[in-house]
Write an enzyme that holds these catalytic residues in place. Structure first.
Site, PDB file in Angstrom:
ATOM      1  N   GLY A  74       0.959  -1.259   0.094  1.00  0.00           N
ATOM      2  CA  GLY A  74       0.106  -0.013  -0.101  1.00  0.00           C
ATOM      3  C   GLY A  74       0.958   1.196  -0.012  1.00  0.00           C
ATOM      4  O   GLY A  74       0.718   2.271  -0.554  1.00  0.00           O
ATOM      5  N   THR A  75       1.867   1.067   0.697  1.00  0.00           N
ATOM      6  CA  THR A  75       2.773   2.324   0.878  1.00  0.00           C
ATOM      7  C   THR A  75       3.309   2.784  -0.676  1.00  0.00           C
ATOM      8  O   THR A  75       3.274   3.937  -1.142  1.00  0.00           O
ATOM      9  CB  THR A  75       3.953   2.009   2.009  1.00  0.00           C
ATOM     10  OG1 THR A  75       3.572   1.730   3.226  1.00  0.00           O
ATOM     11  CG2 THR A  75       5.104   3.102   1.876  1.00  0.00           C
ATOM     12  N   ASN A 153      -6.725   4.198  10.040  1.00  0.00           N
ATOM     13  CA  ASN A 153      -6.479   3.092  10.512  1.00  0.00           C
ATOM     14  C   ASN A 153      -6.147   3.198  12.077  1.00  0.00           C
ATOM     15  O   ASN A 153      -6.414   1.925  12.501  1.00  0.00           O
ATOM     16  CB  ASN A 153      -5.011   2.631  10.049  1.00  0.00           C
ATOM     17  CG  ASN A 153      -3.983   3.794  10.144  1.00  0.00           C
ATOM     18  OD1 ASN A 153      -4.109   5.023   9.435  1.00  0.00           O
ATOM     19  ND2 ASN A 153      -2.800   3.705  10.682  1.00  0.00           N
ATOM     20  N   GLN A 181      -7.496   0.624   4.220  1.00  0.00           N
ATOM     21  CA  GLN A 181      -8.158  -0.263   5.222  1.00  0.00           C
ATOM     22  C   GLN A 181      -9.654  -0.423   5.086  1.00  0.00           C
ATOM     23  O   GLN A 181     -10.573  -1.153   5.783  1.00  0.00           O
ATOM     24  CB  GLN A 181      -8.352   0.992   6.727  1.00  0.00           C
ATOM     25  CG  GLN A 181      -7.045   1.043   7.216  1.00  0.00           C
ATOM     26  CD  GLN A 181      -6.548  -0.322   8.072  1.00  0.00           C
ATOM     27  OE1 GLN A 181      -7.268  -1.291   8.341  1.00  0.00           O
ATOM     28  NE2 GLN A 181      -5.377  -0.283   8.253  1.00  0.00           N
ATOM     29  N   HIS A 203      -2.446  -7.255   2.464  1.00  0.00           N
ATOM     30  CA  HIS A 203      -2.497  -7.897   3.930  1.00  0.00           C
ATOM     31  C   HIS A 203      -3.453  -7.418   4.925  1.00  0.00           C
ATOM     32  O   HIS A 203      -3.517  -7.894   6.080  1.00  0.00           O
ATOM     33  CB  HIS A 203      -1.098  -8.014   4.494  1.00  0.00           C
ATOM     34  CG  HIS A 203      -0.639  -6.651   4.912  1.00  0.00           C
ATOM     35  ND1 HIS A 203      -0.459  -6.435   6.231  1.00  0.00           N
ATOM     36  CD2 HIS A 203      -0.380  -5.368   4.459  1.00  0.00           C
ATOM     37  CE1 HIS A 203      -0.147  -4.794   6.493  1.00  0.00           C
ATOM     38  NE2 HIS A 203       0.210  -4.574   5.274  1.00  0.00           N
ATOM     39  N   CYS A 327       7.003   3.688  19.678  1.00  0.00           N
ATOM     40  CA  CYS A 327       8.051   3.861  20.316  1.00  0.00           C
ATOM     41  C   CYS A 327       9.373   3.832  19.382  1.00  0.00           C
ATOM     42  O   CYS A 327       9.657   2.780  18.702  1.00  0.00           O
ATOM     43  CB  CYS A 327       8.569   2.537  21.025  1.00  0.00           C
ATOM     44  SG  CYS A 327       9.620   2.534  22.302  1.00  0.00           S
TER      45      CYS A 327
HETATM   46  N1  PLP Z   1      -2.309   3.102   4.684  1.00  0.00           N
HETATM   47  C1  PLP Z   1      -3.145   2.695   5.492  1.00  0.00           C
HETATM   48  C2  PLP Z   1      -4.213   3.552   6.072  1.00  0.00           C
HETATM   49  C3  PLP Z   1      -2.672   1.578   6.511  1.00  0.00           C
HETATM   50  O1  PLP Z   1      -3.085   1.146   7.467  1.00  0.00           O
HETATM   51  C4  PLP Z   1      -1.429   1.084   5.894  1.00  0.00           C
HETATM   52  C5  PLP Z   1      -0.666  -0.174   6.822  1.00  0.00           C
HETATM   53  O2  PLP Z   1      -1.036  -0.141   7.979  1.00  0.00           O
HETATM   54  C6  PLP Z   1      -0.902   1.116   4.763  1.00  0.00           C
HETATM   55  C7  PLP Z   1      -1.321   2.347   4.188  1.00  0.00           C
HETATM   56  C8  PLP Z   1       0.470   0.850   4.279  1.00  0.00           C
HETATM   57  O3  PLP Z   1       0.322  -0.440   3.529  1.00  0.00           O
HETATM   58  P1  PLP Z   1       1.574  -1.546   3.473  1.00  0.00           P
HETATM   59  O4  PLP Z   1       1.779  -2.180   4.833  1.00  0.00           O
HETATM   60  O5  PLP Z   1       0.927  -2.395   2.553  1.00  0.00           O
HETATM   61  O6  PLP Z   1       2.574  -0.605   2.899  1.00  0.00           O
END
Ligand code: PLP
Length: 402
Positions: A74-75, A153, A181, A203, A327
């Site tokens: 997602g990133t 999230n 999400q 995931h 942390c």
């Molecule tokens: N955006 C949101 C709202 C998320 O909750 C997450 C993961 O926690 C991500 C982006 C990032 O996704 P990824 O872990 O696949 O890079």
């Protein structure tokens, strides 16, 4: 861990791989290991699996298959959307986002700021919602893109992305939403939302970590973040992760086939957990809007308790949840989401997120509710307290009676 029980209440962090998803991945890890770009039949089998998955992910989010670009996570999808908006509009050097985004957006925008891009960080209300008026005034002639999340999230709070996208369209500004999400949890249709880009991650959907997708609306100019081979119709270089993409596709089919109904049950479990915590444990309160949020998430502040300690003790009895703080290098910093909502650092650091999923049962809740009040009490007994613990409303009312 006592009793060897896993009570996993952290499904916004990641989800368990569904057995059907695992089964769909396995052939591509064992026998069908061809390169999807190869022209012989052995490679075509891998290629066909990717295209099937592309159709399934598209169907889940309301997109055409060709509008789906597979990424590593997602990133990457989010980085790629913002990167593309700036690269295709070189005269525009302004980005609008919010103060409560996931670090995928937050850190990318901070990096852009160092490169001279101007970023407007929209504030949120105390309940975590967004004021559309703030967005209207933030837009400028040189705004390249607005990037806002669909669901937070940490709190689960939803943003009105359809309205935001309409404002963007009216101003000729591209709109991206981080929808990581949401699939399966709420009805989702990227076309109806009216966004140009949307990010997803497998995931969070009972599929493996390390694969994601970017929706790119047909007709939107696109400049890839990763350049190399001409995979993904030239929109993302790099040999595709075939087994994981196949798993993502299977997870999307599963989600389209019944997750919304399943999340109605998840919501009932979430509501029960939340109600019982707020009722049984004095000095607890909900962070974020009560109704405008995901059906699986609750974020609760436990007055006078450090979430770090609470999470450690929950872990001892097999309960997984996460805290309103991070942390980093030995220092506990309060959540940027909760502080943007106006919570004090102390309250943010006393907040815990419970996020449920389709594999949670009533027995998980019984387990959590059997341990939480005792653990919170223990921590409060141990902690030096400078403020009295707030009493529940009923007690306050009773005390007020002369
Ligand atoms: N955006 C949101 C709202 C998320 O909750 C997450 C993961 O926690 C991500 C982006 C990032 O996704 P990824 O872990 O696949 O890079």
């Amino acid at each position: 861990m006592s009793a060897e029980r896993l009570c996993y209440l952290d499904n916004n962090a990641t989800t368990r791989i569904a057995p059907e998803v695992f089964a769909a991945m396995e052939p591509f890890l064992r026998e069908q290991w061809g390169n999807p770009s190869s022209s012989y039949r052995f490679g075509r089998a891998a290629h066909d699996a990717i295209e099937q998955a592309r159709g399934a992910v598209g169907a889940l989010i309301g997109a055409e298959a060709r509008e789906v670009v597979f990424t590593s996570c997602g990133t990457e999808a989010t980085n790629a959307a913002i990167h593309s908006a700036l690269a295709t509009q070189p005269g525009k050097r302004h980005v609008v986002t919010t103060r409560v985004e996931h670090s995928a957006t937050l850190k990318y925008c901070q990096k852009l700021e160092k490169q001279g891009v101007e970023v407007t960080w929209l504030p949120v209300e105390p309940d975590g919602t967004l004021d559309l008026g703030e967005l209207q005034t933030a837009l400028r002639d040189d705004t390249a893109i607005v990037s806002v999340m669909l669901a937070n999230n940490e709190t689960g709070v939803l943003f009105p992305v359809d309205d935001i996208a309409a404002v963007c369209r009216a101003h000729g500004v591209l709109c991206h939403t981080d929808a990581v999400q949401t699939p399966g949890k709420i009805p989702l249709d990227v076309r109806a939302l009216g966004v140009d880009f949307a990010s997803f991650s497998a995931h969070k959907l009972y599929a493996p970590k390390g694969v994601g997708a970017l929706y790119v609306r047909r007709g939107t100019r696109f400049e890839p973040l990763l350049v190399g081979g001409s995979q993904e119709a030239g929109r993302r270089g790099g040999t595709e992760n075939v087994p994981y993409i196949a798993g993502f596709g299977r997870a999307a089919e599963q989600a389209a086939g019944g997750h919304l109904a399943a999340y109605q049950e998840v919501k009932q479990l979430r509501d029960r957990l939340e109600t019982e915590i707020l009722r049984r444990i004095p000095g607890t309160s909900l962070n974020g809007h009560r109704t405008e949020r995901l059906p699986n998430t609750t974020n609760i502040a436990f007055d006078g308790v450090e979430a770090e300690g609470l999470l450690l003790m929950l872990d001892q009895v097999g309960i997984c949840a996460s805290g309103g703080s991070a942390c980093t290098t030995g220092q506990v910093t309060p959540s940027h989401v909760l502080t943007a909502m106006g919570l004090s650092a102390a309250r943010a650091k006393s907040s815990v997120r419970f996020s449920l999923g389709i594999y949670n049962t009533a027995a998980d809740l019984d387990h959590a509710l059997a341990h939480l009040p005792r653990i919170v009490q223990r921590l409060r007994d141990l902690a030096p307290r400078d403020e009295p613990v707030r009493r529940p409303a009923r007690e306050e009312a009773a005390a007020a009676v002369p």
